[in-house]
Design a protein around this motif. Structure first.
Motif, PDB file in Angstrom:
ATOM      1  N   VAL A   1     -18.550 -55.219  29.937  1.00 54.90           N
ATOM      2  CA  VAL A   1     -18.078 -55.656  31.041  1.00 54.90           C
ATOM      3  C   VAL A   1     -16.569 -56.504  31.095  1.00 54.90           C
ATOM      4  O   VAL A   1     -16.424 -57.121  29.836  1.00 54.90           O
ATOM      5  CB  VAL A   1     -19.064 -57.073  31.099  1.00 54.90           C
ATOM      6  CG1 VAL A   1     -18.062 -58.114  32.520  1.00 54.90           C
ATOM      7  CG2 VAL A   1     -20.369 -56.357  31.528  1.00 54.90           C
TER       8      VAL A   1
ATOM      9  N   PRO B   1     -13.104 -57.965  32.495  1.00 51.31           N
ATOM     10  CA  PRO B   1     -12.511 -58.638  33.824  1.00 51.31           C
ATOM     11  C   PRO B   1     -11.371 -57.530  34.623  1.00 51.31           C
ATOM     12  O   PRO B   1     -10.876 -56.989  33.432  1.00 51.31           O
ATOM     13  CB  PRO B   1     -12.059 -60.474  33.763  1.00 51.31           C
ATOM     14  CG  PRO B   1     -11.748 -59.743  31.930  1.00 51.31           C
ATOM     15  CD  PRO B   1     -12.677 -58.930  31.414  1.00 51.31           C
TER      16      PRO B   1
ATOM     17  N   CYS C   1     -18.845 -54.935  43.609  1.00 52.83           N
ATOM     18  CA  CYS C   1     -19.250 -56.074  42.352  1.00 52.83           C
ATOM     19  C   CYS C   1     -19.217 -57.364  42.994  1.00 52.83           C
ATOM     20  O   CYS C   1     -18.781 -58.246  42.383  1.00 52.83           O
ATOM     21  CB  CYS C   1     -17.832 -55.673  41.389  1.00 52.83           C
ATOM     22  SG  CYS C   1     -17.340 -54.566  39.986  1.00 52.83           S
TER      23      CYS C   1
ATOM     24  N   GLU D   1     -15.520 -59.407  37.444  1.00 53.19           N
ATOM     25  CA  GLU D   1     -16.391 -58.975  36.056  1.00 53.19           C
ATOM     26  C   GLU D   1     -17.037 -57.751  36.100  1.00 53.19           C
ATOM     27  O   GLU D   1     -17.755 -57.418  37.167  1.00 53.19           O
ATOM     28  CB  GLU D   1     -17.437 -60.032  35.508  1.00 53.19           C
ATOM     29  CG  GLU D   1     -16.521 -61.293  35.237  1.00 53.19           C
ATOM     30  CD  GLU D   1     -16.177 -61.650  33.338  1.00 53.19           C
ATOM     31  OE1 GLU D   1     -16.716 -60.669  32.950  1.00 53.19           O
ATOM     32  OE2 GLU D   1     -14.707 -62.550  33.925  1.00 53.19           O
TER      33      GLU D   1
END
Ligand code: GCB
Length: 894
Positions: A640, A642, A661, A674
């Motif tokens: 994960v 950003p 997302c 994220e």
């Protein structure tokens, strides 16, 4: 236009008889096939033939430093170069005056025609004209006459020629066009100061009316009086003739005359502004009244606009408040130096416009004519300056060279409506002499103020319709106390809070203090943060050279610039990364503060500015510039990270591989998501109510447990929190981790921190590393590393260990050090260590400093067979000092 002239010329060649016939004026380049020699051995023309075996054929534009700034050696050739060419012209040009016009030769030029010195010019950034006719004998028996041109060019240091020092490469050579021009004996005086002889001003402009004034300098080189008609024609932006004025003039033989006339005012002019840059044209023609033939013609752009700087309220164009925001620009390009084809000049301005720029600081010197022409056409306001930088020499000759550069700059760029400010002296107190002797220092700064006053007076006399500016740096008091902020009409300040020093939060308070302290119209002439396009991080920090930090920095600056009305304008340093041979940064010899790379590939922050400046809807995904990554998996086998999306819309939704997302509110032009990346290709889509943008990112997820070894191996950087992407071979380096049971990673060691009073470099050093173009891989390391362990499946592995000694004796600073005298107190380190892999001795008593030297990329490869149940274990045995390792690559072979 030039093609047209060549065509005319060809017709001429075909149709000429030996009698003189009237030929039109010509203007075409003579750029092709010059013989060139770079040598300090050739001192005079007589030395040329003995050195000619070293000659090469070159075309203009040309610089002799294009290669030696990209090699690894520090420094570049500063000395002499000789250019030689024979040129043939029609013998009928005897009736004309023939000239050579040089658009730009860095820095000193001596032009010889048929062995005679026919012109010299000091200053690498302005045009000059050399007469030819009087140095040649026309061959009446032939259709063509040939003459030889030799140009001596010198880019060496000379204490009388600005710039004495600066943070850019002083590329030597004839790096702009050479034109061959013929004129009638009567012509607009284009020889003097390289202008075109006609100066247009718009003394009063309003919505109702645009007044127009013409000052024309006309030369009569004939030995008789001449009756002349000056016809001035105004064409509207569509090319329609809307006014014409005829002035009759009597010219005295062999004299210059100046004609001042008011042309007809234009009613309800279509105003020039940054959104609709309506461009009129003024064509000035000279006609011989007796023969009724046109003898010369000059075309100039014309824009009707009025503007004003207000101390409190900033800038106004045509009565409307306008925040000036854009960039600075240097004139070089990757691998070409400063000898750019025209396309690249025009393209740069187009890219700026597409970013939403409305302002350009042409820094630190006048640039190719294409630049201001493109600003006129595309609607970018501009300031241009002469290269008096960092320090001065206190003598008359230095002053004279500064003044002539200023005068030529003004006269050559005078008619561009996009141009609103003439500037000079960049950061002139950056390298102050005599700082330790207050009396002498005062004398020195008084000298500078006096020179500034001379430049100011000259500029205001030449052009009472524009503003003047000096860009300063550092603390306000230094410049104010010296008396320099008093001189120009606008103060410019180069501000690097959040980069060279302090944090960017300090910006707003600083600007308010400066505003109150100097009480003049104010422009942030420079602000910027270095970003090596190849470096990324999830933890942006000042001076880390990552794209992410640069975005944070610019986001903050843009917010403050918009907030404070007295900040009339701001120019990012810089539009593009540029060559600065002596710079010690993430990329060797390159200043990385560009919004686009030295190859003009956009960085994230370019897209951020599109979101911040464009009025039309915009959405752009940052991930585009980081399209290949190596990272470590989380519990779900994903990684994960950003992802920033830049937009000027309220809300954005981001999708990964078709799955949303979520939606995010855009704050200060950025929304952050994220994103759960998967191994392999990830397709991102950002959606606003009207727009979409896409990015494709290939992720190499390094598993925690290595049951199967990654197909393209492990490339891990140590002592770093930055991901490095080698864009030449598409290799993504991940960041290391500590070993945990059943997994992989380092045991022992701490990241190397360059000893620095101000902790300037969060990771390692920014010193140039020799033997690699991937400096960041070697600029960080783990110090005191004990082991690197990987619990791998059995097989044969190729282990590649990367080292560089970062604790050498010659830890260097930026030659152009805005940290003001940062000192590094350190002792020479000595270290010796051995390396074993699975008990096999691989490196015996490695002493990098003694065996290889400091700051050199060293790589060892070893093949290891790992048996079932065995780990891959690299052990560092310290003998003297602490062992280090900078990076590691591991591939499974069998
Ligand atoms: C400055 C200078 C500019 C440099 C820049 C930098 O203030 O005016 O020439 O390149 O800083 O990047 O350090």
């Amino acid at each position: 236009m030039k093609l047209f002239y060549i065509f005319i010329l060809q017709i001429l060649f075909c149709s000429l008889s030996l009698q003189a016939v009237a030929t039109p004026n010509v203007n075409y380049t003579i750029n092709n096939s010059w013989q060139f020699m770079r040598s300090n051995e050739i001192k005079t023309l007589a030395d040329i033939s003995s050195n000619s075996k070293n000659a090469e054929w070159v075309n203009i534009p040309h610089t002799w430093n294009d290669k030696d700034v990209i090699d690894e050696e520090e420094g570049y050739y500063r000395g002499m170069g000789w250019y030689i060419k024979e040129v043939s012209i029609p013998t009928s040009f005897k009736e004309k005056e023939v000239f050579l016009q040089f658009e730009g030769v860095n820095t000193l030029a001596e032009v010889y025609i048929n062995g005679q010195l026919s012109g010299t010019h000091v200053g690498g950034y302005t045009r000059f004209v050399v007469p030819v006719s009087k140095f040649i004998t026309f061959d009446d028996q032939q259709l063509t006459t040939t003459f030889k041109i030799v140009v001596k060019v010198d880019n060496s240091f000379n204490k009388n020629r600005p710039s004495l020092t600066a943070d850019f490469t002083f590329f030597g050579g004839i790096y702009r066009d050479i034109n061959l021009i013929t004129k009638d004996k009567v012509h607009f005086n284009f020889e003097q100061d390289g202008s075109n002889g006609c100066f247009l001003t718009t003394p009063k402009v309003s919505v109702e009316k645009g007044e127009l004034h013409l000052k024309a300098h006309i030369k009569n080189d004939a030995s008789s009086k001449k009756k002349i008609k000056l016809i001035s024609k105004i064409f509207d932006p569509k090319g329609k003739l809307i006014a014409e004025k005829i002035s009759k003039i009597n010219l005295v033989p062999q004299q210059n005359s100046t004609i001042d006339i008011d042309l007809d005012a234009v009613d309800q002019p279509q105003l020039w502004d940054t959104k609709t840059p309506h461009l009129y044209q003024v064509v000035c023609e000279l006609w011989d009244a007796k023969t009724n033939t046109k003898v010369d013609e000059v075309v100039n752009p014309l824009g009707f606009r009025w503007f004003e700087f207000d101390v409190e309220k900033g800038f106004f164009l045509n009565g409307q408040s306008l925040k000036l925001i854009g960039t600075n620009r240097h004139q070089d390009y990757k691998g070409i130096g400063n000898a750019l084809p025209d396309y690249l000049h025009v393209e740069d301005i187009r890219i700026m416009k597409e970013m939403g720029s409305n302002f350009l600081r042409i820094a630190h010197y006048p640039q190719d004519p294409y630049i201001l022409e493109a600003c006129d056409r595309l609607g970018i306001l501009a300031t241009v300056e002469t290269p008096v930088i960092n320090t001065v020499t206190e003598n008359e000759q230095f002053d004279k060279n500064c003044l002539s550069a200023q005068l030529e700059m003004i006269r050559q760029s005078y008619n561009h409506p996009s141009l609103i400010i003439w500037a000079y002296m960049n950061e002139i107190l950056l390298k102050p002499k005599y700082k330790k002797d207050p009396v002498r220092y005062k004398k020195y700064t008084d000298y500078i103020v006096q020179l500034a006053n001379k430049l100011e007076t000259l500029t205001r006399e030449e052009d009472p319709f524009r503003y003047t500016m000096i860009p300063n740096h550092g603390g306000m008091e230094t410049y104010r106390d010296a008396g320099l902020t008093e001189v120009p009409m606008i103060v410019g300040w180069n501000i690097y809070d959040g980069w060279y020093g302090r944090e960017y939060d300090a910006l707003e308070a600083k600007l308010i203090k400066f505003h109150e302290g100097v009480n003049k119209p104010f422009i942030i002439t420079e602000y910027g943060a270095g970003a090596d396009p190849r470096l990324h991080t999830l933890n942006p920090t000042r001076f880390d050279f990552t794209q992410e930090y640069a975005t944070n920095y610019h986001q903050h600056y843009v917010k403050v610039i918009h907030k404070l009305p007295f900040v009339a304008g701001a120019n990012v340093w810089n539009y593009a990364d540029f060559s600065s041979e002596h710079r010690v940064d993430a990329v060797q010899s390159v200043n990385n503060k560009g919004l686009v790379g030295i190859d003009r590939k956009p960085k994230d922050v370019y897209y951020f500015y599109q979101a911040a400046l464009l009025e039309k809807p915009f959405v752009g995904i940052a991930a585009k510039t980081w399209k290949r990554r190596t990272c470590i998996e989380n519990q779900e086998g994903k990684s994960v990270m950003p992802v920033q999306v830049f937009s000027n819309q309220e809300q954005v939704e981001l999708f990964i591989n078709g799955k949303s997302c979520g939606k995010k509110k855009v704050e200060e032009k950025i929304a952050v998501f994220e994103v759960p990346f998967i191994h392999g290709i990830n397709r991102l889509k950002a959606v606003t109510s009207t727009l979409e943008d896409y990015a494709e990112v290939r992720i190499n997820i390094l598993p925690q447990k290595l049951d199967t070894f990654p197909a393209n191996g492990f490339s891990i950087n140590l002592g770093d929190e930055r991901f490095f992407y080698d864009d030449q071979i598409d290799q993504a380096w991940g960041i290391g981790k500590k070993y945990t049971e059943g997994s992989w990673g380092t045991i022992g060691g701490t990241p190397y921190v360059r000893p620095s009073k101000r902790k300037q470099h969060p990771y390692g050093t920014n010193h140039t590393i020799q033997g690699t173009y991937n400096d960041p891989v070697y600029q960080t390391q783990l110090v005191g590393i004990e082991k690197f362990r990987m619990d791998v499946p059995p097989g044969v592995y190729d282990v590649q260990l990367h080292f560089a000694e970062l604790e050498g004796s010659s830890a260097k600073h930026l030659p152009y050090d805005l940290m003001e005298g940062e000192q590094v107190d350190k002792e020479q380190i000595s270290r010796t260590f051995s390396v074993k892999i699975n008990d096999q001795l691989i490196l015996n008593r490695l002493d990098i400093l003694t065996q290889f030297g400091e700051y050199k990329a060293i790589k060892y490869k070893a093949q290891i067979r790992v048996e079932e149940g065995q780990p891959l274990l690299i052990e560092f045995d310290k003998i003297i000092g602490e062992p280090v390792m900078n990076a590691i690559e591991i591939y499974k072979k069998i």
